[in-house]
Structures are given as structure tokens and as C-alpha cells.
Design an enzyme around this catalytic site. Structure first.
Site, PDB file in Angstrom:
ATOM      1  N   THR A  32      49.176  32.185  31.664  1.00 30.28           N
ATOM      2  CA  THR A  32      48.079  32.344  30.691  1.00 30.28           C
ATOM      3  C   THR A  32      47.439  33.715  30.872  1.00 30.28           C
ATOM      4  OG1 THR A  32      47.653  29.975  30.729  1.00 30.28           O
ATOM      5  CG2 THR A  32      45.843  31.378  29.994  1.00 30.28           C
ATOM      6  N   SER A  34      46.321  37.822  29.063  1.00 27.90           N
ATOM      7  CA  SER A  34      46.806  38.895  28.196  1.00 27.90           C
ATOM      8  C   SER A  34      48.181  39.412  28.613  1.00 27.90           C
ATOM      9  CB  SER A  34      45.789  40.040  28.182  1.00 27.90           C
ATOM     10  OG  SER A  34      45.542  40.493  29.503  1.00 27.90           O
ATOM     11  N   GLY A  86      50.427  36.308  35.043  1.00 25.27           N
ATOM     12  CA  GLY A  86      49.654  37.445  35.518  1.00 25.27           C
ATOM     13  C   GLY A  86      48.785  37.052  36.700  1.00 25.27           C
ATOM     14  N   GLY A  99      42.627  32.864  37.536  1.00 17.88           N
ATOM     15  CA  GLY A  99      41.629  31.997  36.913  1.00 17.88           C
ATOM     16  C   GLY A  99      40.547  32.727  36.152  1.00 17.88           C
ATOM     17  N   GLU A 107      47.683  26.319  35.934  1.00 18.78           N
ATOM     18  CA  GLU A 107      48.581  27.361  36.451  1.00 18.78           C
ATOM     19  C   GLU A 107      49.109  26.968  37.830  1.00 18.78           C
ATOM     20  OE1 GLU A 107      46.746  31.320  34.301  1.00 18.78           O
ATOM     21  OE2 GLU A 107      46.132  30.873  36.336  1.00 18.78           O
TER      22      GLU A 107
HETATM   23  O1  LIG Z   1      43.087  31.948  34.019  1.00 18.29           O
HETATM   24  C1  LIG Z   1      43.739  32.979  33.764  1.00 18.29           C
HETATM   25  C2  LIG Z   1      44.870  33.450  34.538  1.00 18.29           C
HETATM   26  O2  LIG Z   1      44.801  33.215  35.901  1.00 18.29           O
HETATM   27  C3  LIG Z   1      45.378  34.845  34.233  1.00 18.29           C
HETATM   28  O3  LIG Z   1      46.706  34.865  34.636  1.00 18.29           O
HETATM   29  C4  LIG Z   1      44.658  35.957  34.934  1.00 18.29           C
HETATM   30  O4  LIG Z   1      43.274  35.867  34.644  1.00 18.29           O
HETATM   31  C5  LIG Z   1      45.196  37.332  34.527  1.00 18.29           C
HETATM   32  O5  LIG Z   1      44.946  37.541  33.179  1.00 18.29           O
HETATM   33  P1  LIG Z   1      45.276  38.918  32.459  1.00 18.29           P
HETATM   34  O6  LIG Z   1      46.749  39.055  32.405  1.00 18.29           O
HETATM   35  O7  LIG Z   1      44.644  38.772  31.099  1.00 18.29           O
HETATM   36  O8  LIG Z   1      44.615  40.012  33.253  1.00 18.29           O
END
Ligand SMILES: O=C[C@H](O)[C@H](O)[C@H](O)COP(=O)(O)O
Length: 224
Positions: A32, A34, A86, A99, A107
Site C-alpha cells: 500500500t 504511493s 514500500g 504504516g 501489510e
Molecule cells: O501504511 C502504509 C504503508 O506502510 C506504506 O507502505 C508506507 O507508508 C510507504 O508509503 P509510500 O510509498 O507512499 O512512501
């Protein structure tokens, strides 16, 4: 390169990593956020080469379905060969804080069912010590104040994430001012507090591979 371009680069590298291993009956675990979204968008081009996916959030499930990728219930799948996601922070041991998007519990469940966890991140996420990013803790709503008091005893400054309800109907406390010297021990310690569903430390089950994007390219790292 911009941060968005770096996210695209690591998403492409993750596709290169898994594409040779896809079979018609392969079901992938998908994270989950971006960076994971960019991976999903690229995965769409391969949708005839594998069976489908298990998603770690309603948002990712919707995005996968939008691309015509079938989404399966984890209980009907069992294990997945790869989990791609990510991170908010990652250290040399490939322990992570996750998170930031409140998806940590699902996740962690999908990651636990994965043979390999491939973490995709831009270089800003790579840290020597975890904790600059506030550690998210998912709590049962009625336990929120109790858990916050227990987290203070561990040295954290927990802040309620106003207005956020997780996919599981729970709440998030973000732990500020919390430098974490032993992520494996702290993960277990926080999870032992009554009312905690899980916390955003992914240390007992860290990543197996980190694809880290920087201006010099994508580096492929394994745990130190
Ligand atoms: O709850 C969200 C997840 O752990 C995401 O993988 C984490 O926050 C990284 O997100 P992004 O790729 O948007 O930086």
C-alpha cells in the site's frame, strides 16, 4: 531525479525482479502507498502472465481491480511467493517502519504469508537508526488512552492520528521522539501491550530484498 521518478524506478526494478518467476497460477502479495501504487500500475501490463493478487488494503485492492487484476482473499490463498511494498524507513538489516498510510496490520499479515518480501523505496527512506519517522501503532478504539500511557512508559510521545480509521475499524497512535535501538525487541514489546493490534516495526519479519532508488540508479540490497 524527483522523488516520484525514483519511485517509478524502483517499481520498474521490482517488476524486473519478479517477472521471470511469474506463472499462470502465481498470486502476488501487494502493499500500500504511493510507491506500491506505481508498482501496481506497471504490474497491469503483465496481468495475463499471472493469476492475481492479495492486497494489503482496500485502496490497493481497488487499484488492482481497476487494472483488471483479480484480487483474492488471503484465507483462500495461503502463501504468496512475493510481497512487494514500500516503507517509511528502512535500516541496513532491512528492518522497517511502515504504516504511514495506516495499512500496517494488513501489510504485516500479507508479509507474514510471503516467501519473499521485496521492499521498494527511494533513498530518503534509508536510515541508520529507525525512529525519526513516527512509529504507527494500531489500537482497538477503547484501548487508545491506556495504550498511549504504556507507550509513554517506553519513552515514546504518542499522538492520536485524528480522523483516521483503519481498514480494520481501529485507530492509530503515532509515536514521536522514539529512537529505536533494538527493533526486534521493541516490536515484540509494543505488541505485548493489551489493546495493541500491531505496530509498524517490521523487524521480526523484515524485507529479504531492498530495491533502493537514488540519482545513481537502483541498488539491490539484502540484509546486513
Ligand atoms: O501504511 C502504509 C504503508 O506502510 C506504506 O507502505 C508506507 O507508508 C510507504 O508509503 P509510500 O510509498 O507512499 O512512501
Amino acid at each position: 531525479m524527483t522523488q516520484d521518478e525514483l519511485k517509478d524506478a524502483v517499481a520498474a526494478a521490482a517488476i524486473d525482479e519478479i517477472a521471470p518467476h511469474l506463472e499462470r497460477d502465481t498470486i502476488l502479495g501487494i502493499g500500500t502507498g504511493s510507491t506500491a501504487n506505481r508498482f501496481i500500475d506497471r504490474l497491469a501490463r503483465l496481468r495475463d502472465d499471472f493469476m492475481g493478487a492479495v492486497a494489503s488494503s482496500e485502496a490497493s485492492a481497488e487499484r488492482l481491480r481497476g487494472h483488471g487484476i483479480e484480487v483474492f482473499e488471503l484465507n483462500s490463498v495461503g502463501t504468496v511467493p512475493y510481497y512487494i511494498d514500500g516503507a517509511d524507513e528502512v535500516n541496513a538489516h532491512l528492518h522497517m517502519i511502515k504504516g504511514g498510510g495506516a495499512a500496517l496490520t494488513r501489510e504485516k499479515i500479507v508479509a507474514a504469508c510471503a516467501e519473499r518480501f521485496i521492499c521498494i523505496a527511494d533513498a530518503s527512506k534509508r536510515v541508520e537508526r529507525l525512529g525519526d519517522f513516527p512509529l504507527p501503532v494500531e489500537v482497538i478504539p477503547m484501548a487508545r488512552s491506556y495504550v498511549a500511557r504504556e507507550l509513554v512508559k517506553l519513552g515514546a510521545d504518542p499522538v492520536y492520528r485524528e480522523g483516521v480509521i483503519t481498514d480494520n475499524g481501529n485507530r492509530i497512535l503515532d509515536c514521536f521522539e522514539f529512537m529505536i535501538d533494538d527493533p526486534v525487541a521493541m516490536e515484540a514489546r509494543i505488541n505485548a501491550i493489551v489493546g495493541v493490534v500491531t505496530n509498524g516495526l517490521f523487524a521480526a519479519r523484515g524485507a529479504d530484498v531492498l530495491l533502493l532508488g537514488s540519482d545513481t540508479g537502483v541498488e539491490r540490497l539484502t540484509p546486513a
